[in-house]
Design a protein around this motif. Structure first.
Motif, PDB file in Angstrom:
ATOM      1  N   VAL A   1       0.843  -1.194   0.000  1.00 20.57           N
ATOM      2  CA  VAL A   1       0.000   0.000   0.000  1.00 20.57           C
ATOM      3  C   VAL A   1       0.877   1.242   0.000  1.00 20.57           C
ATOM      4  N   ASN A   2       0.415   2.259  -0.713  1.00 21.76           N
ATOM      5  CA  ASN A   2       1.114   3.540  -0.792  1.00 21.76           C
ATOM      6  C   ASN A   2       0.089   4.641  -0.563  1.00 21.76           C
ATOM      7  N   PHE A   3       0.150   5.251   0.620  1.00 27.82           N
ATOM      8  CA  PHE A   3      -0.768   6.333   0.964  1.00 27.82           C
ATOM      9  C   PHE A   3      -0.001   7.645   1.131  1.00 27.82           C
TER      10      PHE A   3
ATOM     11  N   LEU B   1      -3.559   8.395   8.759  1.00 29.62           N
ATOM     12  CA  LEU B   1      -3.845   9.334   7.680  1.00 29.62           C
ATOM     13  C   LEU B   1      -3.866  10.738   8.275  1.00 29.62           C
TER      14      LEU B   1
ATOM     15  N   ASN C   1      -7.424   2.143  -6.168  1.00 26.61           N
ATOM     16  CA  ASN C   1      -6.951   3.518  -6.293  1.00 26.61           C
ATOM     17  C   ASN C   1      -8.126   4.468  -6.061  1.00 26.61           C
TER      18      ASN C   1
ATOM     19  N   THR D   1      -5.771  12.401   0.226  1.00 27.08           N
ATOM     20  CA  THR D   1      -4.801  11.306   0.209  1.00 27.08           C
ATOM     21  C   THR D   1      -5.244  10.238  -0.773  1.00 27.08           C
ATOM     22  N   SER D   2      -4.336   9.834  -1.652  1.00 29.66           N
ATOM     23  CA  SER D   2      -4.603   8.743  -2.583  1.00 29.66           C
ATOM     24  C   SER D   2      -4.280   7.418  -1.911  1.00 29.66           C
ATOM     25  N   LEU D   3      -5.236   6.513  -1.936  1.00 27.90           N
ATOM     26  CA  LEU D   3      -5.058   5.177  -1.375  1.00 27.90           C
ATOM     27  C   LEU D   3      -4.771   4.228  -2.536  1.00 27.90           C
ATOM     28  N   LYS D   4      -3.512   3.837  -2.673  1.00 30.17           N
ATOM     29  CA  LYS D   4      -3.103   3.010  -3.804  1.00 30.17           C
ATOM     30  C   LYS D   4      -2.574   1.674  -3.305  1.00 30.17           C
TER      31      LYS D   4
ATOM     32  N   SER E   1      -9.290   8.192  -3.593  1.00 30.32           N
ATOM     33  CA  SER E   1      -8.812   9.300  -2.773  1.00 30.32           C
ATOM     34  C   SER E   1      -9.815   9.616  -1.674  1.00 30.32           C
TER      35      SER E   1
ATOM     36  N   ASN F   1       0.876   9.807  -1.380  1.00 29.93           N
ATOM     37  CA  ASN F   1       0.629  10.736  -2.494  1.00 29.93           C
ATOM     38  C   ASN F   1       1.805  10.826  -3.455  1.00 29.93           C
TER      39      ASN F   1
END
Length: 234
Positions: free
Chosen positions: A42-44, A75, A97, A81-84, A99, A46
């Motif tokens: 996970v990459n939060f 968070l 993906n 914030t983009s939740l990827k 936000s 941005n």
């Protein structure tokens, strides 16, 4: 666990009491992906595609109490914030993906399920209330890709009396389960909602009085990882 995470982040970031960015929210990510291998990242942050040092979550990640495949993360409130999310097995494409712009104290749950090109996520903004009586709030989420709609009953009670039908990626509300003593337990039966066939039983004990718990139905009927039920206390 998530409550302490949010409090800790709030204290650590609280440079200006009037600055909304100094407050924190939180998210718990659950990995119920049936891909093999099933690990996700996970990459939060941005940052567009920085997964090199991203948090990796396994199917059996331990939250300190249950091996439910979860990780709790912070968070920043007030900040888009983009939740990827990517699968470690194929890092070339995003499997989730979206936000969010959380408010102070907001809590989210992100459930990842499916396999291969069918992997996807379900994002839930939580509104969890403390119970005022000697009960535990219990809810169910169906993350099994091939189980079809399921039903739930307490052993000895009619099929579907707890949950009549719950489709894939559907989640119930919290329902009160009385807790008359510290040793209170329930034996739950998970069935195919159409045929009534028993898929699994689950021994629900150590109930958090005045609190809540989520039972996560995951895995593959007749496959690997196998069909099972795990939980998280909310």
């Amino acid at each position: 666990m998530l409550l302490f995470l949010i409090i800790g982040l709030s204290i650590g970031c609280n440079k200006d009491i009037n600055d909304p960015y100094s407050y924190s929210a939180g998210i718990v990510v659950f990995n119920a992906s049936t891909s093999m291998p099933s690990e996700i990242k996970v990459n939060f942050t941005n940052e567009e595609s920085n997964f090199t040092a991203a948090e990796q979550i396994g199917y059996y990640n331990f939250d300190g109490k249950f091996a439910n495949g979860s990780t709790a993360l912070g968070l920043i409130a007030g900040k888009p914030t983009s939740l990827k999310v990517i699968a470690v097995a194929d890092s070339t494409k995003l499997i989730f993906n979206e936000s969010v712009t959380p408010h102070p104290g907001d809590i989210y749950s992100l459930f990842i399920t499916g396999a291969g090109d069918e992997t996807s996520g379900l994002l839930v903004k939580e509104n969890i209330q403390k119970n005022v009586d000697s009960v535990t709030g219990v809810r169910f989420i169906n993350l099994s890709p091939n189980a079809g709609a399921i039903s739930v009953n307490i052993q000895g009670q009619p099929n579907g009396s707890g949950v009549a039908t719950l489709g894939f990626k559907q989640i119930t509300s919290f329902e009160p389960y009385p807790v008359s003593s510290p040793d209170q337990f329930y034996i739950l039966e998970i069935r195919n909602a159409d045929s009534g066939d028993l898929l699994s039983t689950y021994f629900l004990n150590q109930l958090p009085v005045f609190g809540n718990t989520t039972l996560i139905i995951r895995g593959l009927v007749g496959g690997n990882p196998g069909f099972d039920i795990t939980r998280v206390n909310n």
